[in-house]
Design an enzyme around this catalytic site. Structure first.
Site, PDB file in Angstrom:
ATOM      1  N   VAL A 166       0.781  -1.201  -0.068  1.00  0.00           N
ATOM      2  CA  VAL A 166       0.104  -0.047   0.008  1.00  0.00           C
ATOM      3  C   VAL A 166       0.968   1.234  -0.194  1.00  0.00           C
ATOM      4  O   VAL A 166       1.634   1.281   0.934  1.00  0.00           O
ATOM      5  CB  VAL A 166      -0.952   0.217   1.312  1.00  0.00           C
ATOM      6  CG1 VAL A 166      -1.836   1.223   1.113  1.00  0.00           C
ATOM      7  CG2 VAL A 166      -1.808  -1.146   1.499  1.00  0.00           C
ATOM      8  N   CYS A 167       0.678   2.204  -0.899  1.00  0.00           N
ATOM      9  CA  CYS A 167       1.383   3.377  -0.909  1.00  0.00           C
ATOM     10  C   CYS A 167       2.854   3.249  -0.893  1.00  0.00           C
ATOM     11  O   CYS A 167       3.486   2.515  -1.725  1.00  0.00           O
ATOM     12  CB  CYS A 167       0.757   4.310   0.193  1.00  0.00           C
ATOM     13  SG  CYS A 167       1.360   5.848   0.010  1.00  0.00           S
ATOM     14  N   THR A 168       3.681   3.803  -0.096  1.00  0.00           N
ATOM     15  CA  THR A 168       5.116   3.823  -0.090  1.00  0.00           C
ATOM     16  C   THR A 168       5.604   2.346   0.359  1.00  0.00           C
ATOM     17  O   THR A 168       6.755   2.315   0.330  1.00  0.00           O
ATOM     18  CB  THR A 168       5.887   4.827   0.732  1.00  0.00           C
ATOM     19  OG1 THR A 168       5.389   4.828   2.181  1.00  0.00           O
ATOM     20  CG2 THR A 168       5.444   6.349   0.049  1.00  0.00           C
ATOM     21  N   GLY A 169       4.547   1.447   0.569  1.00  0.00           N
ATOM     22  CA  GLY A 169       5.259   0.016   1.053  1.00  0.00           C
ATOM     23  C   GLY A 169       5.896  -0.585  -0.378  1.00  0.00           C
ATOM     24  O   GLY A 169       6.666  -1.336  -0.142  1.00  0.00           O
ATOM     25  N   THR A 201       3.223   3.527  -6.820  1.00  0.00           N
ATOM     26  CA  THR A 201       3.126   3.906  -5.581  1.00  0.00           C
ATOM     27  C   THR A 201       2.606   5.315  -5.625  1.00  0.00           C
ATOM     28  O   THR A 201       1.957   5.737  -6.595  1.00  0.00           O
ATOM     29  CB  THR A 201       4.760   3.972  -4.867  1.00  0.00           C
ATOM     30  OG1 THR A 201       4.541   4.595  -3.514  1.00  0.00           O
ATOM     31  CG2 THR A 201       5.273   5.056  -5.655  1.00  0.00           C
TER      32      THR A 201
END
Length: 347
Positions: free
Chosen positions: A113-116, A133
């Protein structure tokens, strides 16, 4: 991976948490999977941290863990790797990257998720794969990990057993896609309705990006041209006009744009005009034909084509989505919504 069959056991979802994790990156997917349990799906959700201890999120909220990373030893179904605002620091955490690799090795599907996505890339799991991202960090992901094929406008991307999603709430979109894959569209649709979210949101994440600033250029002549376009996007900024004002040949101007801006003059002008139109739609009440003329598109039809091509939504839909949450507008402005819809249709 289709688990939509009678007698199927619950699917195990492991969510990795760490100090500084973004809260909604964690709770958004968990809410989707646990809501599915009441609507025809079957999930067992557990939260894992490196040492099994609770962590403090970037919002200051404490999240308890159910299990230590090293205690996860059996194969399971889905790993969710959330992100955090301090992703650059997280990339230096070798123990965290090793935890990602270990949990990934036991999962049938790994999702970020996102910057994961940076943690997946830092762990070496995205080499040669397509990924996405948050739009703010798309360029950094591409620069730091050139073997990753970044798709900056996607809401989520699947490449084999790897899934990545865009900023924050896109983890909900990704999780709904997994619910549909596991238990079918009916269950996913029921979860989306229960959570009052899109089952598939319109458009990509370009529509959420901030206004682009005038690109930096080492060429003073080109800087003046870029400034002029940004200051008055409605003016007739053809290649010939810009070249003449700069005292350059058309060929030289085209080469400068390619070298300094990384795009063609026409594409740059259209992008500036598109962003100017977004501002007018968000903040003003001008009809679409007026917005089109003020921003240099000329006609509402040209404006509509540009919005659909670049953002995946019509101008009317953009205005409805981004001007207000809709609170307090129920009946009083129903006529306004109808007018916008009609204008959009005419466009």
């Amino acid at each position: 991976m289709n688990h939509n069959r009678p007698g199927a056991g619950p699917l195990t979802v492991t969510v990795l948490v760490f100090p500084g994790v973004r809260l909604l990156d964690v709770t958004g997917p968990i809410e989707v999977f646990t809501s599915a349990n009441d609507l025809g799906g079957r999930y067992r959700v557990r939260i894992a941290s490196e040492d099994g201890a609770a962590v403090i999120t970037s919002a200051g909220t404490r999240i308890s863990a159910d299990v230590r990373v090293d205690d996860v030893r059996e194969p399971y179904d889905v790993l969710v790797v959330p992100g955090g605002p301090e992703w650059e620091t997280l990339l230096k955490d070798d123990a965290l990257l090793e935890a990602v690799r270990r949990l990934h090795g036991l999962a049938r599907c790994t999702a970020s998720v996102c910057t994961g996505a940076f943690l997946l890339a830092g762990a070496g799991l995205l080499r040669g794969r397509r990924a996405v991202t948050h739009w703010r960090q798309s360029r950094q992901l591409a620069v730091r990990f050139p073997s990753v094929r970044v798709e900056p406008d996607a809401v989520f991307v699947r490449d084999g057993p790897m899934m990545t999603s865009a900023g924050v709430s896109a983890g909900i979109d990704l999780s709904l896609a997994l619910v549909e894959e596991h238990w079918g569209a009916r269950v996913a649709r029921a979860v989306a309705k229960d959570m009052v979210v899109f089952m598939q949101r319109p458009g990509g994440q370009s529509q959420f990006s901030v206004r682009s600033q005038v690109p930096h250029s080492r060429q003073e002549t080109l800087r003046r041209v870029l400034d002029a376009v940004a200051e008055n996007p409605g003016a007739p900024h053809t290649l010939a006009t810009m070249s003449r004002h700069a005292g350059l040949s058309v060929r030289h101007m085209s080469r400068l744009f390619d070298e300094e801006v990384g795009t063609t003059p026409a594409r740059y002008v259209e992008q500036v005009r598109l962003e100017a139109a977004q501002v007018l739609l968000e903040t003003g009440d001008d009809p679409l034909p007026v917005v089109a003329r003020r921003t240099g598109f000329g006609s509402a039809e040209s404006l509509r084509r540009a919005f659909v091509r670049h953002l995946g939504v019509t101008p009317g839909a953009f205005r409805s989505s981004f001007r207000t949450t809709g609170a307090g507008r129920a009946t009083a402005n129903s006529g306004e919504r109808e007018e916008e819809t009609e204008q959009d249709g005419q466009a």
